[in-house]
Motif scaffolding. Sequence first.
Motif, PDB file in Angstrom:
ATOM      1  N   MET B   1      23.567 -19.613 -46.316  1.00 54.75           N
ATOM      2  CA  MET B   1      23.323 -19.248 -44.772  1.00 54.75           C
ATOM      3  C   MET B   1      22.910 -18.036 -44.366  1.00 54.75           C
ATOM      4  SD  MET B   1      26.283 -21.561 -42.866  1.00 54.75           S
ATOM      5  CE  MET B   1      27.633 -20.985 -43.682  1.00 54.75           C
ATOM      6  N   VAL B   2      22.505 -18.069 -43.300  1.00 55.68           N
ATOM      7  CA  VAL B   2      21.713 -16.673 -43.006  1.00 55.68           C
ATOM      8  C   VAL B   2      22.578 -16.355 -41.583  1.00 55.68           C
ATOM      9  CG1 VAL B   2      19.784 -15.363 -42.252  1.00 55.68           C
ATOM     10  CG2 VAL B   2      19.569 -17.368 -43.739  1.00 55.68           C
ATOM     11  N   GLN B   3      22.740 -15.127 -41.636  1.00 56.15           N
ATOM     12  CA  GLN B   3      23.741 -14.257 -40.480  1.00 56.15           C
ATOM     13  C   GLN B   3      22.651 -13.960 -39.337  1.00 56.15           C
ATOM     14  OE1 GLN B   3      25.899 -10.806 -40.883  1.00 56.15           O
ATOM     15  NE2 GLN B   3      26.528 -11.227 -43.043  1.00 56.15           N
ATOM     16  N   PRO B   4      23.020 -14.287 -38.174  1.00 49.84           N
ATOM     17  CA  PRO B   4      22.197 -13.877 -36.776  1.00 49.84           C
ATOM     18  C   PRO B   4      22.266 -12.488 -36.994  1.00 49.84           C
ATOM     19  CG  PRO B   4      24.349 -14.699 -36.164  1.00 49.84           C
ATOM     20  CD  PRO B   4      24.444 -14.910 -37.622  1.00 49.84           C
ATOM     21  N   ARG B   5      21.013 -12.037 -36.520  1.00 48.84           N
ATOM     22  CA  ARG B   5      20.666 -10.589 -36.484  1.00 48.84           C
ATOM     23  C   ARG B   5      21.572  -9.829 -35.799  1.00 48.84           C
ATOM     24  NH1 ARG B   5      18.199  -7.070 -39.289  1.00 48.84           N
ATOM     25  NH2 ARG B   5      17.522  -5.311 -38.302  1.00 48.84           N
ATOM     26  N   ASN B   6      22.097 -10.223 -34.529  1.00 45.62           N
ATOM     27  CA  ASN B   6      22.991  -9.430 -33.631  1.00 45.62           C
ATOM     28  C   ASN B   6      24.670  -9.674 -34.175  1.00 45.62           C
ATOM     29  OD1 ASN B   6      23.587 -12.179 -32.999  1.00 45.62           O
ATOM     30  ND2 ASN B   6      23.539 -11.801 -30.632  1.00 45.62           N
ATOM     31  N   SER B  79      35.167 -16.489 -32.834  1.00 45.52           N
ATOM     32  CA  SER B  79      34.555 -16.176 -33.930  1.00 45.52           C
ATOM     33  C   SER B  79      35.087 -14.791 -34.813  1.00 45.52           C
ATOM     34  CB  SER B  79      33.027 -15.532 -33.758  1.00 45.52           C
ATOM     35  OG  SER B  79      33.222 -14.766 -32.880  1.00 45.52           O
ATOM     36  N   THR B  80      34.938 -14.594 -35.770  1.00 44.20           N
ATOM     37  CA  THR B  80      35.816 -13.327 -36.695  1.00 44.20           C
ATOM     38  C   THR B  80      35.072 -12.380 -35.850  1.00 44.20           C
ATOM     39  OG1 THR B  80      35.837 -14.859 -38.418  1.00 44.20           O
ATOM     40  CG2 THR B  80      36.660 -12.715 -38.616  1.00 44.20           C
ATOM     41  N   VAL B  81      33.959 -12.314 -35.473  1.00 45.20           N
ATOM     42  CA  VAL B  81      33.283 -11.042 -34.955  1.00 45.20           C
ATOM     43  C   VAL B  81      33.845 -10.958 -33.433  1.00 45.20           C
ATOM     44  CG1 VAL B  81      31.158 -10.497 -33.729  1.00 45.20           C
ATOM     45  CG2 VAL B  81      31.006 -11.540 -36.056  1.00 45.20           C
ATOM     46  N   ALA B  82      34.374 -11.777 -32.709  1.00 47.95           N
ATOM     47  CA  ALA B  82      35.325 -11.500 -31.575  1.00 47.95           C
ATOM     48  C   ALA B  82      36.356 -10.734 -31.922  1.00 47.95           C
ATOM     49  CB  ALA B  82      35.243 -12.841 -30.855  1.00 47.95           C
ATOM     50  N   VAL B  83      37.273 -11.751 -32.896  1.00 51.00           N
ATOM     51  CA  VAL B  83      38.440 -10.895 -33.301  1.00 51.00           C
ATOM     52  C   VAL B  83      38.596  -9.309 -33.669  1.00 51.00           C
ATOM     53  CG1 VAL B  83      40.295 -11.188 -35.071  1.00 51.00           C
ATOM     54  CG2 VAL B  83      39.330 -13.317 -34.147  1.00 51.00           C
ATOM     55  N   ALA B  84      37.343  -9.135 -34.517  1.00 48.14           N
ATOM     56  CA  ALA B  84      37.111  -7.827 -34.788  1.00 48.14           C
ATOM     57  C   ALA B  84      36.849  -6.896 -33.689  1.00 48.14           C
ATOM     58  CB  ALA B  84      35.628  -7.839 -35.621  1.00 48.14           C
ATOM     59  N   GLY B  85      36.092  -7.511 -32.792  1.00 48.12           N
ATOM     60  CA  GLY B  85      35.999  -6.625 -31.455  1.00 48.12           C
ATOM     61  C   GLY B  85      37.215  -6.167 -30.635  1.00 48.12           C
ATOM     62  N   LEU B  86      38.160  -7.408 -30.736  1.00 48.93           N
ATOM     63  CA  LEU B  86      39.530  -7.132 -30.069  1.00 48.93           C
ATOM     64  C   LEU B  86      40.461  -6.139 -30.941  1.00 48.93           C
ATOM     65  CD1 LEU B  86      41.841  -8.030 -28.234  1.00 48.93           C
ATOM     66  CD2 LEU B  86      42.409  -9.848 -29.773  1.00 48.93           C
ATOM     67  N   ILE B  87      40.202  -6.277 -32.276  1.00 53.41           N
ATOM     68  CA  ILE B  87      41.298  -5.444 -32.987  1.00 53.41           C
ATOM     69  C   ILE B  87      41.032  -3.881 -32.975  1.00 53.41           C
ATOM     70  CG2 ILE B  87      42.101  -5.111 -35.401  1.00 53.41           C
ATOM     71  CD1 ILE B  87      43.450  -7.378 -33.853  1.00 53.41           C
ATOM     72  N   ALA B 301      32.532  -9.522 -40.832  1.00 53.85           N
ATOM     73  CA  ALA B 301      33.020 -10.619 -39.677  1.00 53.85           C
ATOM     74  C   ALA B 301      31.969 -11.553 -39.505  1.00 53.85           C
ATOM     75  CB  ALA B 301      33.407  -9.941 -38.550  1.00 53.85           C
ATOM     76  N   CYS B 302      30.600 -11.122 -39.447  1.00 54.48           N
ATOM     77  CA  CYS B 302      29.838 -12.239 -39.589  1.00 54.48           C
ATOM     78  C   CYS B 302      29.530 -13.087 -40.679  1.00 54.48           C
ATOM     79  CB  CYS B 302      28.405 -11.355 -38.991  1.00 54.48           C
ATOM     80  SG  CYS B 302      27.074 -12.263 -38.610  1.00 54.48           S
ATOM     81  N   ALA B 303      29.707 -12.412 -41.870  1.00 59.98           N
ATOM     82  CA  ALA B 303      29.570 -13.044 -42.963  1.00 59.98           C
ATOM     83  C   ALA B 303      30.643 -14.336 -43.084  1.00 59.98           C
ATOM     84  CB  ALA B 303      29.807 -12.309 -44.068  1.00 59.98           C
ATOM     85  N   ILE B 304      31.781 -13.903 -42.832  1.00 64.22           N
ATOM     86  CA  ILE B 304      32.808 -15.009 -42.412  1.00 64.22           C
ATOM     87  C   ILE B 304      32.512 -16.057 -41.819  1.00 64.22           C
ATOM     88  CG2 ILE B 304      35.439 -15.392 -41.842  1.00 64.22           C
ATOM     89  CD1 ILE B 304      35.828 -12.397 -42.627  1.00 64.22           C
TER      90      ILE B 304
END
Lengths: 413, 378
Positions: B1-6, B79-87, B301-304
Motif C-alpha cells: 500500500m502507498v501512503q497519501p502524500r499529506n 486515524s492514527t494520524v489524528a490521534v498523533a495530532g491530539l497527543i 502514524a500514516c504507515a499504521i
Amino acid sequence: MAKNSAGETPEQSEFRAHCREWLKKNVPAPPAFKMPATSGGILSLEQLEYARSWQLSAYNAGLIGCDYPSEYGGGGRSNCQAIANQEMRNARTPVLAGMVGLQIVAGSMCIHGSEAVKRRFLGSIFSAQELWCQGFSEPCAGSDLASLQTFAQRKGDRWIINGHKVWTSMAQFADWMLLAARTDKHEKYKGLTVFVVPVKAELDKSVTVRPLVKITGDAEFNEVRLDNLEIEDSYRVGEIGEGWNVISTTLAHERGAGFYIEPLSGGQGLQSKSQKAEKIYPLVELARNSVKNGKPVSEDPVLMDRLMKMLTRSQGIRQMRRMRSVKDLAGNPARFAMQDKVVAADYLQQMSALAMEIQGCGSTLATSDPNAPDGGRWSRSYLDSFGATIAGGTNEIQRNIIGEKILGLAKTK
Amino acid sequence: MVQPRNFGFGEDEKALKEVAHAFFRDKFPTDRLHRLVASNWKQEQESECYWDRSLWQEIVELGWLTIAVPERLGGAGMSTVAVAGLIEEAGRAALPSPLISTLSACYILDACATEGADLALALVVDGKTFSFASGDRYGSWENETCDISVSDGVLNGTAWFVQEARKADYFLVKAKSELGLGLYVMPANTPGVNICADKIIDLTRDQAHIVFDNVRYDDVQVVAAPGEAVAALQSATPAMLTILSADMCGAAEWQLQTTVEYARSRVQFDRPIGFFQAVKHPLVDFMTEIDQSRALTYNAACAIDHEPEMAEQFARMAKAAATDAVGYGSRISVQLHGGIGFTWECFVHLYMKRQLHSQFILGDAAYQRAKLGALVLA
C-alpha cells in the motif's frame, strides 16, 4: 481552485500527464562517456554538450522554467515546476547544463532585474543557450560576504570593474556572470550593487579564468579576475546600493528556500530501479558485504547502531521534505525549507564517514586504486561532502540565519 | 500500500488538532501545571499522583478517550494520524493524564479481536481508563518477558513500570502460562491487586509496580487466550511507539519555544544571549531534530493507517529520533536558562523530567535501533 484527490489543481494534473507522456519518449540514453552526478561536476565539452542539449529539449517541452512568466520565456504556469521535477526524477533524466543559471541567477533576476534584463537573459538561461556562473565570494569575503571588495567605478553611463572572485563553478564554460560588486566604499551592506557581466566574450581580455583544484583533486571550480572590465549601466540588476537585497534573494534560491523552485538536475545513472531498496536504506548492503576484523559488519552492534541512526536520519530528512508541503502540519514552511541544506549536508558528511568506518582500512585507498572498495567512492564522498557543508554559505552561517529568521534570535551581524 | 502524500492529515485531523491546541492553551497553561504538580518541593512529592480530575472529565466529554476505539463499538475510530495530532498537543501541555495509557490499551485490545476485548473497549467508551501492566523487574520491553504467571484461574506475580497506575480504572495484564502469554482485564480495585506507587522523577506522571496476589478472574476477563498475546502486542506496538513519540515532539516544541523566548529576552554583555552562537546554534539544532522527529512520527502514524507492513520500522525510527532529540533538547533547555534553569521555580525542569521518563518508556533509542536493525537486515 478545485483540487483532485491528490491535492492537485486541474492545471497541475494536466501538466503532470503532459510531463509523463513527453518524458516517456524523450529521455535520451546515457552517453558512452561517464556523466557526473551533478552539473557542477561537468568537466569536458562532450559532457557539457550532452547536458546542454537535454536541457534545451526539456525546455522546449515546457519542463524547465515552468512557473516563470511567459513573456520572459517561462512556462507561465503556477506551482508546476515541482511536478516537472518529480516526473523528471522518476524518469531519471540527465543532469542540466545550466544549473547555475536556473538555481542561482533566474530567481533573483526575475524578482530584481529590469524589464530589459529579464527579456534579454531569462529565456536563454532556461534553454541553456547561454551558461552562467556566480561571482559573489572573494578570497577575503566568504561567510562575511558583504565585506567583498570587487569595485565597480561609475563612469558616465558605464561601470569599470576590478576584482577577484573565487569558488566560481562553471566559469570555464560560462557566457555570463552574476556579479556582486562594491559601488560605495563607505557603506558595507548599502554599498553593494549586482551586475550582469560578460565572461566568454571578455575571456583573456579583461576577464581571466583559472582553475581552482578542490580537495578531491578535481578542477571543478575556478578563480576569476576582472581587470578594468567595462559594462553598460543597463547590465545592472536592481538599484545601486541595493545589492545586498539581490544577494539575499539569490542565496535563498541557492539554498532551496527561494520563491522559485529550481528544476531538478538529473538522476540518470545515479540509481536503477533494482537499487531502490538501497536508496531507501543506504549502506545496508555495504554493511552486509563488508568484513571487519574477521566478522561481517552486520554483526557488529556498535557499527549497526550507528548505521540505524543514519537510516533514521535519512528517512527523517525524506519525511521532513514531505511534511514541508503539508501546510496544516508544517506550520511555518520556511522553517522546513531553510534547514534543508544544513541537515542534508551534515547527513551526507556523517553518512560518508560511517561508510568509511564500515570499510575500515579499505577507506585509505583512493579512487584510482584497483583494490579500493566500492571504487573508493565513500572516501571521496567524505572529502567532497565539505563542499556541501561549506558552499553556498557554511552550515555555521546557515545556523545563524535560521536562528535569526525562524527563531527570532538577535542578529549576529 | 502507498501512503497519501499529506500523511492522511485531512480536515477532521486538522480540526481535532486545532481544538486540542486551543483547549490546552486556554485550560492548562504551564503555570497551572506548575501549581498542580510542583507546589510541594519536598521529597514526598515523588510518590504523589497529581492530576486535574475535572479537566480530565472535560477531556472525556470531548470524546478524546474513545478516539482509538472502533466506531462499531461506539468509539470515534479516528486515524492514527489524528490521534498523533491530539497527543502532540497534550504533550505540549505536559498533561498529567491516563490518555496515552488508555489509548495504548485500546490499540492492544483492538488487536486482540475477541469478545472480551470488545467488552473492555466498551468500558473505554463509558469513560473508564486503562493501563497496560506488563513490565518485568528489569524494565524489559520485549513482548516475551513477564513476571506474572497464571494457573488454575489465578494470577500471581508483579508487573513493573506500570504507567499512570493510580489514574487507571482497569489494568490490561500480561501473564504467562504453560500455553504461552495471555492478556487479562482486571479492575484496579480487585482484591489481591496491590498498587505500589514508585517514587518517580517525572512530576507529570505516576508509575507503580503492581503485585498480584492470588487474583481470580472470570473467563470474560481473558481478552487474549494463552499463546495469543504476543501477536496482538506486536500488532499494537507501532501505534504505542508512535503516540508516545508524538507526546515527546509536542513537549519538545514547548521546550524549544520557551528556551528561545528566554534567549531573546535575557540580556548579558549588553545583548540578548541568543546573539551568541554558543546559544543560537544549539537551539537551531534542536529545532531540526524536532522537525525530523515529528515528520518521522506522522510518517509512522500514516504507515499504521495505510502501509502496515512498514509500520514497525517507521515507528521504531520515530521513537529513536524523538528520544535522541529530547535528550539533547532537554539538556540545552536547562543549560541555556543558566542559573534559573537549575531551580525548582523555573518551568523547564517539569518538561525535562517528563521527557526523561518518555525516553525510557517502551525502550530507549539504542533499543529501538537494535529492533530496527533486526527488521532491516531480516
